[in-house]
Design a protein around this motif. Structure first.
Motif, mmCIF file in Angstrom:
data_model
loop_
_atom_site.group_PDB
_atom_site.id
_atom_site.type_symbol
_atom_site.label_atom_id
_atom_site.label_comp_id
_atom_site.label_asym_id
_atom_site.label_seq_id
_atom_site.Cartn_x
_atom_site.Cartn_y
_atom_site.Cartn_z
ATOM 1 N N GLN A 49 11.503 5.164 35.261
ATOM 2 C CA GLN A 49 11.003 4.443 34.131
ATOM 3 C C GLN A 49 10.920 2.825 34.423
ATOM 4 O O GLN A 49 9.903 2.103 34.454
ATOM 5 C CB GLN A 49 11.595 4.238 32.560
ATOM 6 C CG GLN A 49 11.250 5.397 31.802
ATOM 7 C CD GLN A 49 11.950 5.681 30.508
ATOM 8 O OE1 GLN A 49 13.213 5.167 30.455
ATOM 9 N NE2 GLN A 49 11.412 6.119 29.599
ATOM 10 N N THR A 50 12.043 2.325 35.022
ATOM 11 C CA THR A 50 12.235 1.086 35.542
ATOM 12 C C THR A 50 10.948 0.741 36.555
ATOM 13 O O THR A 50 10.455 -0.297 36.670
ATOM 14 C CB THR A 50 13.697 0.882 35.954
ATOM 15 O OG1 THR A 50 14.390 0.986 34.865
ATOM 16 C CG2 THR A 50 13.843 -0.524 36.460
ATOM 17 N N ASP A 51 11.133 1.666 37.530
ATOM 18 C CA ASP A 51 10.105 1.538 38.927
ATOM 19 C C ASP A 51 8.812 1.569 38.061
ATOM 20 O O ASP A 51 7.827 0.577 38.443
ATOM 21 C CB ASP A 51 10.374 2.472 39.566
ATOM 22 C CG ASP A 51 9.411 2.581 40.861
ATOM 23 O OD1 ASP A 51 9.612 1.444 41.331
ATOM 24 O OD2 ASP A 51 8.644 3.184 41.233
ATOM 25 N N ARG A 52 8.360 2.204 37.209
ATOM 26 C CA ARG A 52 6.995 2.645 36.661
ATOM 27 C C ARG A 52 6.822 1.043 36.055
ATOM 28 O O ARG A 52 5.534 0.540 36.139
ATOM 29 C CB ARG A 52 7.005 3.552 35.628
ATOM 30 C CG ARG A 52 5.441 3.799 34.983
ATOM 31 C CD ARG A 52 5.165 4.893 34.252
ATOM 32 N NE ARG A 52 6.381 5.179 33.196
ATOM 33 C CZ ARG A 52 6.543 4.425 32.136
ATOM 34 N NH1 ARG A 52 5.521 3.756 31.803
ATOM 35 N NH2 ARG A 52 7.444 4.693 31.394
ATOM 36 N N LEU A 53 7.633 0.776 35.073
ATOM 37 C CA LEU A 53 7.361 -0.601 34.326
ATOM 38 C C LEU A 53 7.063 -1.561 35.081
ATOM 39 O O LEU A 53 6.090 -2.768 34.858
ATOM 40 C CB LEU A 53 8.550 -0.554 33.208
ATOM 41 C CG LEU A 53 8.535 0.246 32.085
ATOM 42 C CD1 LEU A 53 9.911 0.408 31.267
ATOM 43 C CD2 LEU A 53 7.170 0.268 31.068
ATOM 44 N N TYR A 54 8.141 -1.895 36.185
ATOM 45 C CA TYR A 54 7.958 -3.078 37.099
ATOM 46 C C TYR A 54 6.644 -3.049 37.760
ATOM 47 O O TYR A 54 5.772 -4.087 37.602
ATOM 48 C CB TYR A 54 9.001 -2.984 38.001
ATOM 49 C CG TYR A 54 9.085 -4.155 39.158
ATOM 50 C CD1 TYR A 54 9.273 -5.538 38.696
ATOM 51 C CD2 TYR A 54 8.640 -3.844 40.281
ATOM 52 C CE1 TYR A 54 9.216 -6.458 39.611
ATOM 53 C CE2 TYR A 54 8.441 -4.963 41.307
ATOM 54 C CZ TYR A 54 8.861 -6.335 40.943
ATOM 55 O OH TYR A 54 8.604 -7.137 41.761
ATOM 56 N N ARG A 55 6.296 -1.855 38.246
ATOM 57 C CA ARG A 55 4.986 -1.761 39.069
ATOM 58 C C ARG A 55 3.764 -2.085 37.943
ATOM 59 O O ARG A 55 2.592 -2.597 38.482
ATOM 60 C CB ARG A 55 4.692 -0.666 39.526
ATOM 61 C CG ARG A 55 5.808 -0.327 40.833
ATOM 62 C CD ARG A 55 5.558 1.125 41.317
ATOM 63 N NE ARG A 55 6.722 1.343 42.395
ATOM 64 C CZ ARG A 55 6.672 0.781 43.807
ATOM 65 N NH1 ARG A 55 5.612 0.243 44.014
ATOM 66 N NH2 ARG A 55 7.741 1.289 44.537
ATOM 67 N N SER A 56 3.815 -1.699 36.732
ATOM 68 C CA SER A 56 2.640 -2.191 35.850
ATOM 69 C C SER A 56 2.852 -3.599 35.404
ATOM 70 O O SER A 56 2.106 -3.823 34.188
ATOM 71 C CB SER A 56 2.674 -0.938 34.755
ATOM 72 O OG SER A 56 3.736 -0.999 34.028
ATOM 73 N N GLY A 57 3.946 -4.271 35.462
ATOM 74 C CA GLY A 57 4.031 -5.713 35.031
ATOM 75 C C GLY A 57 4.544 -5.606 33.796
ATOM 76 O O GLY A 57 4.464 -6.690 32.913
ATOM 77 N N GLN A 58 5.054 -4.728 32.993
ATOM 78 C CA GLN A 58 5.722 -4.537 31.870
ATOM 79 C C GLN A 58 7.080 -4.893 31.852
ATOM 80 O O GLN A 58 8.158 -4.208 31.583
ATOM 81 C CB GLN A 58 5.646 -3.156 31.216
ATOM 82 C CG GLN A 58 4.272 -2.703 30.878
ATOM 83 C CD GLN A 58 3.972 -1.353 30.568
ATOM 84 O OE1 GLN A 58 4.644 -1.010 29.345
ATOM 85 N NE2 GLN A 58 3.220 -0.589 31.126
ATOM 86 N N ILE A 59 7.264 -6.338 32.079
ATOM 87 C CA ILE A 59 8.800 -6.511 32.377
ATOM 88 C C ILE A 59 9.637 -6.768 31.172
ATOM 89 O O ILE A 59 10.746 -6.290 31.386
ATOM 90 C CB ILE A 59 8.736 -8.234 33.042
ATOM 91 C CG1 ILE A 59 7.986 -8.360 34.490
ATOM 92 C CG2 ILE A 59 10.221 -8.727 33.302
ATOM 93 C CD1 ILE A 59 8.266 -6.905 35.293
ATOM 94 N N ALA A 60 9.088 -7.041 30.054
ATOM 95 C CA ALA A 60 9.978 -7.071 28.968
ATOM 96 C C ALA A 60 10.503 -5.556 28.480
ATOM 97 O O ALA A 60 11.417 -5.335 28.301
ATOM 98 C CB ALA A 60 9.304 -7.368 27.792
#
Length: 126
Positions: A49-60
């Protein structure tokens, strides 16, 4: 002529055996094994999830996932992983994108290494 040196990116995971022993003493073998297995599954999901969220710019959202990952890691004796998760949070809070990219890669490596090490420990205890 410039020479590029590739650095080996390996860092051994460090598990707190005393923390695991304490968990097993408090809960008993079967319950502790269940807790550790569920934690390992959750950590694996949170790494992805962390990798996916980072790659999609969902930092919060990524920050929430990493914070939760650090708490879980700390509970089962993965102190280094918990500390690196804290480092990721510090990078997010400082709005330091360059440091975040580097520390996030360290988190991924440490997460995989920690999961492998605790899996091997469980294999030995069986």
């Amino acid at each position: 002529m410039k020479q590029v040196t590739m650095l080996a990116m390996s860092e051994p995971a460090q598990l707190d055996a005393e923390k695991l022993e304490q968990l097993y003493e408090e809960l008993g073998d079967s319950a502790a094994e269940d807790v550790v297995c569920r934690a390992m599954e959750e950590l694996a999901v949170k790494l992805a999830q962390t990798d996916r969220l980072y790659r999609s710019g969902q930092i919060a959202e990524m920050r929430k996932t990493v914070r939760s990952m650090g708490a879980i890691a700390g509970q089962i004796g993965m102190g280094t992983l918990a500390r690196v998760a804290g480092d990721v949070l510090a990078c997010v809070d400082a709005n330091d994108g360059t440091a975040l990219a580097a520390v996030l890669q360290r988190l991924m490596r440490m997460g995989e290494s920690s999961l492998t090490q605790i899996w091997q420990l469980q294999d030995l205890s069986l």
